[in-house]
Scaffold this motif. Structure first.
Motif, PDB file in Angstrom:
ATOM      1  N   TYR A 100      -7.735 -21.664  21.102  1.00  6.27           N
ATOM      2  CA  TYR A 100      -7.631 -20.987  22.396  1.00  6.27           C
ATOM      3  C   TYR A 100      -8.183 -21.903  23.487  1.00  6.27           C
ATOM      4  O   TYR A 100      -9.092 -22.711  23.239  1.00  6.27           O
ATOM      5  CB  TYR A 100      -8.415 -19.677  22.378  1.00  6.27           C
ATOM      6  N   ARG A 101      -7.614 -21.752  24.693  1.00  5.43           N
ATOM      7  CA  ARG A 101      -8.067 -22.542  25.838  1.00  5.43           C
ATOM      8  C   ARG A 101      -8.407 -21.604  26.995  1.00  5.43           C
ATOM      9  O   ARG A 101      -7.715 -20.614  27.249  1.00  5.43           O
ATOM     10  CB  ARG A 101      -6.995 -23.540  26.277  1.00  5.43           C
ATOM     11  N   SER A 102      -9.479 -21.959  27.685  1.00  2.44           N
ATOM     12  CA  SER A 102      -9.852 -21.269  28.917  1.00  2.44           C
ATOM     13  C   SER A 102      -9.911 -22.298  30.043  1.00  2.44           C
ATOM     14  O   SER A 102     -10.461 -23.394  29.862  1.00  2.44           O
ATOM     15  CB  SER A 102     -11.225 -20.602  28.767  1.00  2.44           C
ATOM     16  N   ASP A 132     -11.099 -21.205  33.033  1.00  2.00           N
ATOM     17  CA  ASP A 132     -12.081 -20.642  33.959  1.00  2.00           C
ATOM     18  C   ASP A 132     -13.425 -20.434  33.252  1.00  2.00           C
ATOM     19  O   ASP A 132     -14.109 -19.444  33.450  1.00  2.00           O
ATOM     20  CB  ASP A 132     -11.582 -19.338  34.578  1.00  2.00           C
ATOM     21  N   GLY A 178     -14.279 -19.739  30.207  1.00  2.00           N
ATOM     22  CA  GLY A 178     -14.459 -18.673  29.241  1.00  2.00           C
ATOM     23  C   GLY A 178     -14.161 -17.284  29.732  1.00  2.00           C
ATOM     24  O   GLY A 178     -14.200 -16.324  28.934  1.00  2.00           O
ATOM     25  N   GLU A 179     -13.863 -17.125  31.024  1.00  2.00           N
ATOM     26  CA  GLU A 179     -13.606 -15.778  31.538  1.00  2.00           C
ATOM     27  C   GLU A 179     -12.310 -15.207  30.978  1.00  2.00           C
ATOM     28  O   GLU A 179     -12.224 -14.017  30.660  1.00  2.00           O
ATOM     29  CB  GLU A 179     -13.551 -15.798  33.074  1.00  2.00           C
ATOM     30  N   THR A 180     -11.300 -16.042  30.836  1.00  2.00           N
ATOM     31  CA  THR A 180     -10.047 -15.638  30.206  1.00  2.00           C
ATOM     32  C   THR A 180      -9.604 -16.738  29.240  1.00  2.00           C
ATOM     33  O   THR A 180      -9.918 -17.918  29.445  1.00  2.00           O
ATOM     34  CB  THR A 180      -8.934 -15.402  31.240  1.00  2.00           C
ATOM     35  N   TRP A 181      -8.860 -16.322  28.204  1.00  2.00           N
ATOM     36  CA  TRP A 181      -8.409 -17.256  27.175  1.00  2.00           C
ATOM     37  C   TRP A 181      -6.927 -17.036  26.903  1.00  2.00           C
ATOM     38  O   TRP A 181      -6.416 -15.920  27.074  1.00  2.00           O
ATOM     39  CB  TRP A 181      -9.183 -17.031  25.869  1.00  2.00           C
ATOM     40  N   ARG A 182      -6.287 -18.095  26.444  1.00  2.00           N
ATOM     41  CA  ARG A 182      -4.915 -17.966  25.959  1.00  2.00           C
ATOM     42  C   ARG A 182      -4.744 -18.820  24.709  1.00  2.00           C
ATOM     43  O   ARG A 182      -5.296 -19.917  24.610  1.00  2.00           O
ATOM     44  CB  ARG A 182      -3.898 -18.367  27.036  1.00  2.00           C
TER      45      ARG A 182
END
Length: 789
Positions: free
Chosen positions: A338-340, A342, A344-348
Motif C-alpha cells: 500500500y502507498r500513502s 499524505d 498515512g492519512e489515506t492509503w491505496r
C-alpha cells in the motif's frame, strides 16, 4: 562493557532472588510430578548469571585449551539488519540473528565481530546517528520470531563506533524491531519493542528517551500481547512518526497468528497517537505484520507491506504445502503493498493480487515485513520475502533481483546519495551491489555466522563432521584432525583446513552416521522424515525410510528436530520418534511401533493449519550401552519414559523434573547401567534457567547437577568417553566441563565467542571435542586428554 546506574540498582534489589533461585535449582528433586510451568526469567537474574559467567570465563584454569574454528568458511547465516554511517563508502555494520554484530572499515575486505562479549549475540536492529556517526545503537533480540530465535536483553549504545558498549535498559523487552535516532539530536531515540516471543509481558510498544538512554518513557502501548514491529520518522519533522503494532506471541504448537492493531501516527513526538486505517484492509483479525518505509526526499510518501491473511481460494485436491503437508486450508491474500501520499492519512493498494503475492512469504509470511523506498525516488520500492523484488512504478509491477543471492530477506540499505549502492541481508548472510542490483558480492566468507543445530561424527581417518544448518540444509566437514605439530625449525603449526560440502538432510535434521560404515548416514529431516543415504563413487543416494501412518489415520507428529538414534548394540537398528517411538531392525526398511503416545497428548496443545507446528513429540532418545532394549525417551512437552524390555512396558519417570520443559538431549551412561543424564531447556517459556539432571536408578529419582553453571539454556550434556567423572555441557553462552562428577563446573577453554552451543561430541578415537554453535559455526578443541587425567 558498562552498565547504567538504573540497572545496578535493579540488580541489587533482585540479588536475594538470584541466590534463592540458584539454591532451589541445586536441590535434589522430589518424586512428585511438577504441574506448574516456570516462565519469564527476570532480567536482573539474567544479568546476575552473566556476571558469574564473565568471572568464570576470566578465571578458568583451562585457558590453555584453545578453541579453533573449523568452518564452514564460505557459508553465512541469518542476518537481520545492516547500517552504514551517513556519507561513508567504507564502513558497514551487519547484525546477525545469533552470531553478533560485525563491522568493516574497508568496504567488506575484512570484517570484525564487535559484540562477542555481550550477554547475547542476537540482533534485532541497528541504528547509526546521522549527527554523530560514532554513536551506534544495538537492539538485541531478533524480531522475526523463528522457533529457534534467541532472546535479547534490551538495548546497547556505543559512543566510539562499536569499540565499547553500554547497556541502556529495556532488558525485559527481549526483542527489538526498530530503533530510530533523531536526525539532529542524538539524545532523542525511539525504540519499537516487540516483546517476549513466547509469553505475555507489558514491556512492549514504542519507547522514547530524550537523554540518550538514561531514562525511557513508554509512549505507545496496546496490551501485553501486541508489540511494535516497525517505526518510521519524517526526517524533516522528527516529531512525526508512524508505528506498526502486531500480535507476536508464539505458541509451541503454533506460529504467530494474525490479529494486530495496525498503524498509529504521532505528530507530537509520541505524546498522542491516532490509528491509520483509511484504505487499509478493514478486518484487523486477518492482519499480521506490517512493514513500513518513508521516502527521505518526499516524506509524505509512505509504503506499507501488509501480510494479509484474508482467505481467498481453496486448495486443489491433494495439494501440499512447502513441507509436504496436505493443505486443508484456503490460500490467503498474502503480501500486499500500500502507498500513502499524505503521510498515512489515506492509503491505496498498489500491488497486484496474483499467485506470486499470495505465496510471497511461503507458509511463514509473519517472518517477513521489510520494505524500502528509494531515498531519492518515491516510485522505486523494494520488497523482501522469500525473494528480493523491486518495483519502479510505485508497486504496480515487480522484477526479481539477486541472481546468486540467498533467499529469505530481512533487510536492505540504500545509499541516499547513490541509488546504485545496495546492501542486502538475508538468511544466507550479507550481500552488496554497486550496480542497482544487477550483480552482487557476497560477504559470507567474512561473516561466518552459520547456525548449526547439531553435530555428528563418523569414524573415518581423519574423521568427518556433519550438521544441519538453518536455511541451508546439511553440511559435511571432511578431514577433521588435530593441528599438525611444527617441523623442526618451524615456529608455527601447519594449518589444518576442513573441506566442507553438502550432505543429505534438511536444515532441521538430526544426523546419525553408521560407526561401522562411514558412508551410511541417517537424517531425521523435516518433522521426522527419516532418510537413509549412502555415499558411493563420489555421490550420495538417498531414500526416505520413515514410518508412515496407516491409511485413514492422522499423520504422525514429528518435531522440527525429531528424535533419531542408531542403537549402540547394532547400528542397523534405528530408532525414530514421533509421538510414538518406532524401531527398525533393518536400517529403516521396516518399522515397528514400540510405544504408546509418550507425550501429554493434550488436544489444547495442538495447533491448526496453516499455523500449526507439530508438538507433543519425541525429541530425545537414548539406549543403554549395557543392555539392548533399555531405552529412555524425552519429549518436547517435558515427559520422560523408560523401557527395560524393548518397548513392551514403559514407565513414566517425569516425576522430579521441571514441568513442561523441552527435553533437548539425554545420555544413558556408558559407566553405570542405571545412570542417565538429561538436559532440558525453557527457551519456549522465555525461561533461561539451567536444567541438568542425573539419575542413578533408571529415572526413579533425579538430582540437579547444575551446581555453579551460571544460567542457561542448557542445550546439551555429554559424557567423556574415557573418564566417568568428566561431563561436558553446552549452554547459550559457551561450554562448561566438570572433572568431579558435577560437583563443580569450569568454563572450558579460550577463544570462543559467547555463542549458543547447541550440540557437542567427543570423538571416541581421536579425543577431539567438536561443538556446533547456532550462530558461529563449528569449533574444536584438539585434545581433551588434560581433562581426563
Amino acid at each position: 562493557m558498562r552498565f547504567s546506574k538504573r540497572f545496578i540498582l535493579l540488580l541489587g534489589i533482585c540479588l536475594a532472588l538470584c541466590f534463592f533461585v540458584q539454591a532451589e535449582l541445586k536441590k535434589p528433586q522430589s518424586a512428585k510430578t511438577a504441574t506448574k510451568r516456570i516462565t519469564s526469567t527476570e532480567p536482573a537474574l539474567r544479568f546476575q548469571w552473566f556476571e558469574q559467567f564473565q568471572t568464570m570465563k576470566a578465571e578458568t584454569p583451562l585457558k590453555d585449551m584453545t578453541w579453533r574454528f573449523i568452518g564452514p568458511f564460505d557459508v553465512g547465516g541469518r542476518c537481520t539488519d545492516v547500517e552504514v554511517p551517513t556519507g561513508s563508502r567504507l564502513i558497514m555494520y551487519v547484525g546477525s540473528a545469533t552470531g553478533g554484530v560485525w563491522k568493516t572499515d574497508n568496504a567488506g575486505i575484512s570484517w570484525t565481530p564487535i559484540t562477542d562479549d555481550l550477554p547475547t549475540l542476537s540482533t534485532g536492529d541497528l541504528a547509526v546517528s546521522e549527527s554523530d556517526p560514532d554513536i551506534v545503537w544495538l537492539g538485541t533480540g531478533e524480531a522475526n520470531h523463528f522457533r529457534a530465535s534467541i532472546a535479547g536483553i534490551g538495548v546497547y549504545k556505543s559512543t566510539d563506533a562499536g569499540k565499547t558498549w553500554t547497556h541502556m535498559g529495556l532488558a525485559a523487552t527481549q526483542t527489538i524491531g526498530r530503533i530510530l535516532i533523531h536526525p539532529t539530536n542524538p539524545d532523542i531515540v525511539y525504540v519499537a519493542a516487540v516483546g517476549h516471543e513466547w509469553t505475555c509481558n507489558p514491556e512492549r510498544g514504542v519507547y522514547k528517551t530524550t537523554d540518550g538512554g538514561k531514562t525511557w518513557k513508554k509512549v505507545l502501548y496496546i496490551n501485553e500481547k501486541i508489540g511494535a514491529i516497525d517505526l518510521v520518522m519524517d526526517p524533516t519533522k522528527p516529531d512525526v512518526l508512524i508505528a506498526s503494532m502486531v500480535n507476536r506471541i508464539r505458541l509451541r504448537w503454533s506460529d504467530p497468528t494474525p490479529g494486530g492493531e495496525g498503524l498509529f501516527k504521532t505528530t507530537d513526538g509520541g505524546m498522542t497517537w491516532k490509528p491509520l486505517t483509511n484504505g487499509l484492509p478493514p478486518d484487523k483479525t486477518k492482519l499480521s505484520r506490517i512493514g513500513l518505509s518513508l521516502c527521505r526526499t518526499k516524506p509524505n510518501v509512505v509504503y506499507a507491506f501488509v501480510d494479509n491473511h484474508t482467505p481467498t481460494r481453496m486448495p486443489e485436491p491433494g495439494e501440499r504445502d512447502s513441507y509436504g503437508r496436505i493443505r486443508t486450508y484456503s490460500d490467503i491474500a498474502g503480501a500486499e503493498v500500500y502507498r500513502s501520499d499524505d503521510q498515512g492519512e489515506t492509503w491505496r493498494k498498489m500491488s497486484p493480487s496474483d499467485r506470486m503475492f499470495e505465496r510471497f512469504g511461503g507458509t511463514y509470511g509473519w517472518v517477513f515485513g521489510q520494505i524500502r523506498v528509494d531515498p531519492s525516488n518515491a516510485d522505486v520500492v523494494y520488497l523482501m520475502g522469500l525473494g528480493l523484488y523491486r518495483s519502479s512504478d510505485a508497486g504496480k509491477t515487480w522484477e526479481r533481483l539477486g541472481r546468486g543471492v540467498h533467499g529469505d530477506h530481512h533487510g536492505l540499505w540504500i545509499d541516499p546519495n547513490d541509488s546504485n549502492y545496495l546492501i542486502n541481508v538475508n538468511d544466507g548472510g550479507a550481500y552488496v551491489s554497486y550496480d542497482y542490483g544487477e550483480n552482487w558480492r557476497s560477504f559470507q566468507s567474512g561473516i561466518p555466522v552459520i547456525q548449526f543445530y547439531n553435530v555428528a561424527c563418523d569414524m573415518n581417518k581423519p574423521f568427518n563432521v556433519y550438521g544441519s544448518v538453518q536455511d541451508f540444509g546439511t553440511f559435511r566437514g571432511v578431514g577433521v584432525a588435530p593441528l599438525i605439530p611444527p617441523e623442526p625449525g618451524q615456529r608455527f603449526r601447519r594449518p589444518q583446513i576442513v573441506q566442507w560440502e553438502r550432505a543429505p538432510g534438511g536444515e532441521g535434521s538430526l544426523i546419525e552416521v553408521d560407526p561401522n560404515d562411514p558412508n551410511t548416514e541417517y537424517a531425521s529431516g523435516y518433522y521426522g522424515r527419516v532418510e537413509r543415504s549412502e555415499f558411493k563413487d563420489g555421490r550420495w543416494t538417498s531414500q526416505e525410510v520413515y514410518p508412515r501412518a496407516p491409511e485413514g489415520e492422522e499423520p504422525y507428529r514429528g518435531q522440527w528436530l525429531a528424535g533419531l538414534l542408531l542403537s549402540p548394540h547394532n547400528p542397523q537398528i534405528v530408532y525414530c520418534g514421533f509421538q510414538y517411538l518406532f524401531r527398525s531392525m533393518n536400517r529403516g526398511d521396516t518399522w515397528e511401533r514400540i510405544s504408546p503416545d509418550l507425550s501429554y497428548n493434550k488436544s489444547e496443545w495442538q495447533g491448526t493449519l496453516p499455523y500449526a507446528i507439530p508438538y507433543q513429540t519425541i525429541t530425545a532418545i537414548a539406549e543403554s550401552p549395557f543392555k539392548f532394549g533399555v531405552v529412555y525417551v524425552g519429549t518436547d512437552d517435558g515427559r520422560v519414559h523408560v523401557t527395560k524390555d524393548g518397548g513392551s512396558t514403559w514407565t513414566d519417570i517425569t516425576a522430579g523434573l521441571p514441568y513442561n520443559k523441552h527435553v533437548w538431549n539425554m545420555v544413558a551412561s556408558k559407566y553405570d547401567p542405571a545412570t542417565v543424564y538429561i538436559a532440558q531447556i525453557g527457551r519456549e517459556d522465555d525461561d533461561f534457567a539451567p536444567y541438568l539432571f542425573k539419575s542413578t536408578d533408571y529415572g526413579k529419582t533425579w538430582v540437579s547437577i547444575v551446581a555453579n553453571i551460571p544460567g542457561g539454556p542448557t542445550n546439551v550434556i555429554r559424557e567423556d568417553p574415557k573418564n566417568k567423572d568428566v561431563l561436558y555441557c553446552g549452554t547459550d553462552q559457551g561450554v562448561f566441563v566438570t572433572t568431579d562428577g558435577a560437583k563443580s563446573w569450569n568454563y572450558l577453554g579460550s577463544g570462543l565467542p559467547n555463542a549458543p552451543v547447541w550440540d557437542l561430541k567427543i570423538h571416541p578415537r581421536d579425543n577431539m571435542l567438536v561443538i556446533a554453535t547456532n550462530g558461529r559455526g563449528m569449533w574444536v578443541i584438539d585434545d581433551v586428554s588434560p581433562l581426563q587425567k
